[in-house]
Design an enzyme around this catalytic site. Structure first.
Site, PDB file in Angstrom:
ATOM      1  N   LYS A  54      20.472 105.838  42.518  1.00  0.00           N
ATOM      2  CA  LYS A  54      21.385 106.765  43.205  1.00  0.00           C
ATOM      3  C   LYS A  54      22.445 105.986  43.974  1.00  0.00           C
ATOM      4  CE  LYS A  54      18.022 110.462  43.423  1.00  0.00           C
ATOM      5  NZ  LYS A  54      16.848 111.007  44.110  1.00  0.00           N
ATOM      6  N   GLN A  98      14.295 111.385  49.934  1.00  0.00           N
ATOM      7  CA  GLN A  98      13.555 111.220  48.675  1.00  0.00           C
ATOM      8  C   GLN A  98      12.127 111.756  48.814  1.00  0.00           C
ATOM      9  OE1 GLN A  98      14.851 109.932  45.683  1.00  0.00           O
ATOM     10  NE2 GLN A  98      12.914 110.638  44.852  1.00  0.00           N
ATOM     11  N   ASP A 121      20.685 118.078  47.926  1.00  0.00           N
ATOM     12  CA  ASP A 121      19.579 118.395  47.020  1.00  0.00           C
ATOM     13  C   ASP A 121      19.411 119.918  46.890  1.00  0.00           C
ATOM     14  OD1 ASP A 121      18.275 116.455  45.598  1.00  0.00           O
ATOM     15  OD2 ASP A 121      16.910 115.878  47.210  1.00  0.00           O
TER      16      ASP A 121
END
Ligand code: NDP
Length: 294
Positions: A54, A98, A121
């Site tokens: 990422k 994460q 997200d």
């Protein structure tokens, strides 16, 4: 008949190039450089690999990447304090924590603490609610990528029968909302669904997000249907190593489907590309600018 292969790798590269173009335009016209902060607690090897790629793609897209590594022993209060700092930092337009988080952490509280405008997200309940209401929202990256891939082979999803196998908050449920917004007729199947093969055979476009290697067989697929395989499963390979397979039995399915995504090289690369899209969208919204051209 052999299905057309939907090349997620190439489609994702194209999307990343468009993101990079928008990033250059934002810098030139508005002096804004979108920034993405990624928070990793602990040292799970798969999570470290995801976070590393990422950061790499963020930098390649011309954006700023902020990497926050915390020990596996981090407390809830420390993690929440970091999220609050990132919420307040004007250089950070997107925040990604994460998953999975260490067992002492209440993940829902942490995800809920991310400012909704920076929640790239799309897991914060505010964005979930906005999406369900049909209002502008930051949408989870994997389902966003799935719909993008389907639309590369189907001019419109309006009126089509879409079947989603899996009802997770990360994939199945947001995919349902996106497909409804595309005017598809959507069925969401799960572990309690009766006669899953028959339900799948109804689909003009079938999404498999189950986490069971090659569960969806060739004879579950309507001839000519579009198949989007979200699954990433590691199975033993002949050479004693492991290999990745999807939730769809690719070899037999590709003899029946009209178009299909491979694993790897299908949905996977789209997820990070869509994260970049969300970061640029978040940066534009924060600056009061119109939605970017990606
Ligand atoms: P979850 O485990 O959260 O959800 C799985 C879903 O599949 C559940 O709704 C479950 O039903 C359903 N299910 C399980 N077994 C069956 C069965 N036998 N028949 C029908 N439905 C079943 O998984 P995720 O949604 O997080 O992930 C799904 C897959 O997608 C995984 O392989 C994961 O690795 C992959 N993935 C890939 C990403 C990418 O970037 N390509 C990103 C995210 C996930 P129930 O609710 O009834 O238990």
């Amino acid at each position: 008949m052999t299905a057309r292969i939907i090349d997620g790798k190439a489609i994702a590269a194209d999307l990343r190039a468009k993101v990079a173009g928008e990033v250059r335009r934002l810098a030139a016209e508005h002096g804004i450089t979108p920034g993405l902060a990624v928070v990793l607690a602990g040292n799970d090897p798969a999570s470290e690999a995801y976070v590393g790629s990422k950061a790499k793609v963020t930098l390649e897209s011309g954006m700023r990447s902020f990497d926050h590594r915390l020990p596996a022993t981090v407390s809830q209060a420390e993690l929440l304090a970091l999220v609050q700092r990132l919420n307040a930092d004007p250089a950070v337009h997107g925040i990604l924590v994460q998953l999975p988080l260490p067992p002492q952490i209440d993940a829902l509280e942490v995800l809920g603490a991310i400012a909704s405008g920076k929640d790239v997200d799309g897991f914060n309940p505010i964005n979930v609610g906005l999406l369900a209401t049909g209002l502008p929202a930051l949408v989870p990256c994997t389902p966003l990528g799935c719909v993008h891939l389907a639309k590369t082979v189907l001019p419109s999803l309006a009126g089509l029968e879409a079947v989603v196998v899996g009802r997770s908050n990360i994939v199945g449920k947001p995919l349902l909302q996106l497909l409804l917004a595309e005017n598809a007729t959507v069925t969401v199947a799960h572990s309690r669904t009766r006669d899953l093969p028959a339900v799948c055979r109804r689909a003009d476009v079938l999404f498999a997000a189950v986490g069971r290697p090659e569960m969806v067989k060739g004879d579950w697929i309507k001839p000519g249907a579009v198949v989007i395989d979200v699954g990433i499963n590691r199975v033993p390979a002949a050479n004693g190593k492991t290999r990745l397979v999807g939730d769809v039995a690719y070899a037999e399915a590709s003899q029946v489907a009209g178009a299909i995504t491979p694993v790897p090289g299908g949905v996977g690369p789209m997820t990070i590309a869509c994260l970049m899209v969300n970061t640029v969208r978040a940066a534009c919204a924060a600056a009061g600018l119109p939605k970017p051209a990606v």
